[in-house]
Design a protein around this motif. Sequence first.
Motif, PDB file in Angstrom:
ATOM      1  N   THR A   1     -16.504  29.308 -14.450  1.00 24.23           N
ATOM      2  CA  THR A   1     -16.908  28.356 -13.425  1.00 24.23           C
ATOM      3  C   THR A   1     -17.190  29.113 -12.127  1.00 24.23           C
ATOM      4  OG1 THR A   1     -16.275  26.313 -12.288  1.00 24.23           O
ATOM      5  CG2 THR A   1     -14.505  27.883 -12.770  1.00 24.23           C
ATOM      6  N   THR A   2     -17.211  28.413 -11.021  1.00 24.57           N
ATOM      7  CA  THR A   2     -17.497  29.061  -9.743  1.00 24.57           C
ATOM      8  C   THR A   2     -16.197  29.443  -9.029  1.00 24.57           C
ATOM      9  OG1 THR A   2     -17.479  26.976  -8.515  1.00 24.57           O
ATOM     10  CG2 THR A   2     -19.584  27.685  -9.500  1.00 24.57           C
ATOM     11  N   LYS A   3     -16.312  30.400  -8.134  1.00 22.96           N
ATOM     12  CA  LYS A   3     -15.163  30.819  -7.329  1.00 22.96           C
ATOM     13  C   LYS A   3     -14.661  29.651  -6.479  1.00 22.96           C
ATOM     14  CE  LYS A   3     -13.694  34.359  -4.015  1.00 22.96           C
ATOM     15  NZ  LYS A   3     -14.101  35.549  -3.234  1.00 22.96           N
ATOM     16  N   GLU A   4     -15.581  28.802  -6.017  1.00 21.19           N
ATOM     17  CA  GLU A   4     -15.205  27.664  -5.183  1.00 21.19           C
ATOM     18  C   GLU A   4     -14.320  26.677  -5.955  1.00 21.19           C
ATOM     19  OE1 GLU A   4     -18.332  29.832  -3.419  1.00 21.19           O
ATOM     20  OE2 GLU A   4     -18.302  28.889  -5.419  1.00 21.19           O
ATOM     21  N   THR A   5     -14.637  26.472  -7.230  1.00 27.74           N
ATOM     22  CA  THR A   5     -13.833  25.566  -8.055  1.00 27.74           C
ATOM     23  C   THR A   5     -12.423  26.115  -8.238  1.00 27.74           C
ATOM     24  OG1 THR A   5     -15.770  24.761  -9.253  1.00 27.74           O
ATOM     25  CG2 THR A   5     -13.639  24.483 -10.323  1.00 27.74           C
ATOM     26  N   VAL A   6     -12.327  27.418  -8.493  1.00 23.40           N
ATOM     27  CA  VAL A   6     -11.014  28.055  -8.664  1.00 23.40           C
ATOM     28  C   VAL A   6     -10.209  27.975  -7.368  1.00 23.40           C
ATOM     29  CG1 VAL A   6      -9.856  30.265  -9.089  1.00 23.40           C
ATOM     30  CG2 VAL A   6     -11.773  29.563 -10.535  1.00 23.40           C
ATOM     31  N   GLU A   7     -10.863  28.208  -6.239  1.00 22.67           N
ATOM     32  CA  GLU A   7     -10.184  28.130  -4.942  1.00 22.67           C
ATOM     33  C   GLU A   7      -9.642  26.728  -4.690  1.00 22.67           C
ATOM     34  OE1 GLU A   7     -12.985  29.509  -2.069  1.00 22.67           O
ATOM     35  OE2 GLU A   7     -12.401  31.617  -2.299  1.00 22.67           O
TER      36      GLU A   7
END
Length: 252
Positions: A53-59
């Motif tokens: 997924t995206t880094k933003e989702t993980v954050e």
Amino acid sequence: MAQIIYGIHPLIEALESSHLQLQEILIGTQKPHPPIQSILDLAYKRHVPVVFTTKETVEQMAHGGLHQNVVGILKEIPYVDIGEILSHWKNEGKKALLLILDGIQDPQNFGSLIRTALGCGVQGLIIPKDRAVGITPTVVKASAGAAAHLPITRVANIAATIDILKEEGIWVYGASGEVKELIHHLDLNIDLAIVIGAEGKGIRPLVKKRCDRLFSIPMKGPLSSFNASVSGGMILYEVMRQRDLLGKEKNQ
């Protein structure tokens, strides 16, 4: 409610744990470096689904924590019951060493105590359900993954649980800064549970009454007590020191 853990080391420890089960792992990069590749390899062996997924989702899932581009979702809260902890102790065939935390509320303290307990040979950790921190992502991170390996039980009544331990022949000693008896004057080479109280408040009166003995840690200076996680480390190290010393004397 789903429990989230994040960070490379906690995820590796969770995947290697015998009592944690991961529902899914999310990777916030399309170019995994070697440590993340290790997580992918372990996830494949454990049949844990992986989603890129995206880094933003993980954050967002890590709520601003140091996630290192990886987040895991646990299938269930990783608590055991008191019977499992007692069985774990009996199966080991060693002197009991349990840790009771009576109202620790700071997740960093709790995580540090979990890590110290695992390193000092504690067979199980007991915490109350109310007015205390439980296993959270911050706690798992602060424990450096140790929460994946130490059996932890969450009980409704600490005092009643102490009675159960006593019925099993386990002595219960409580850390209390105002008493004169010092920890290094005690024989700790017995089946033992150590009680550490809440930050700034100590052990609750009803729990304190259930303890077989109370002790303090010697200290100098104007402060009245050590930080809870520091106290726990010194107490558990003294238990380990006494037991190792007695073992060496028997082997001579």
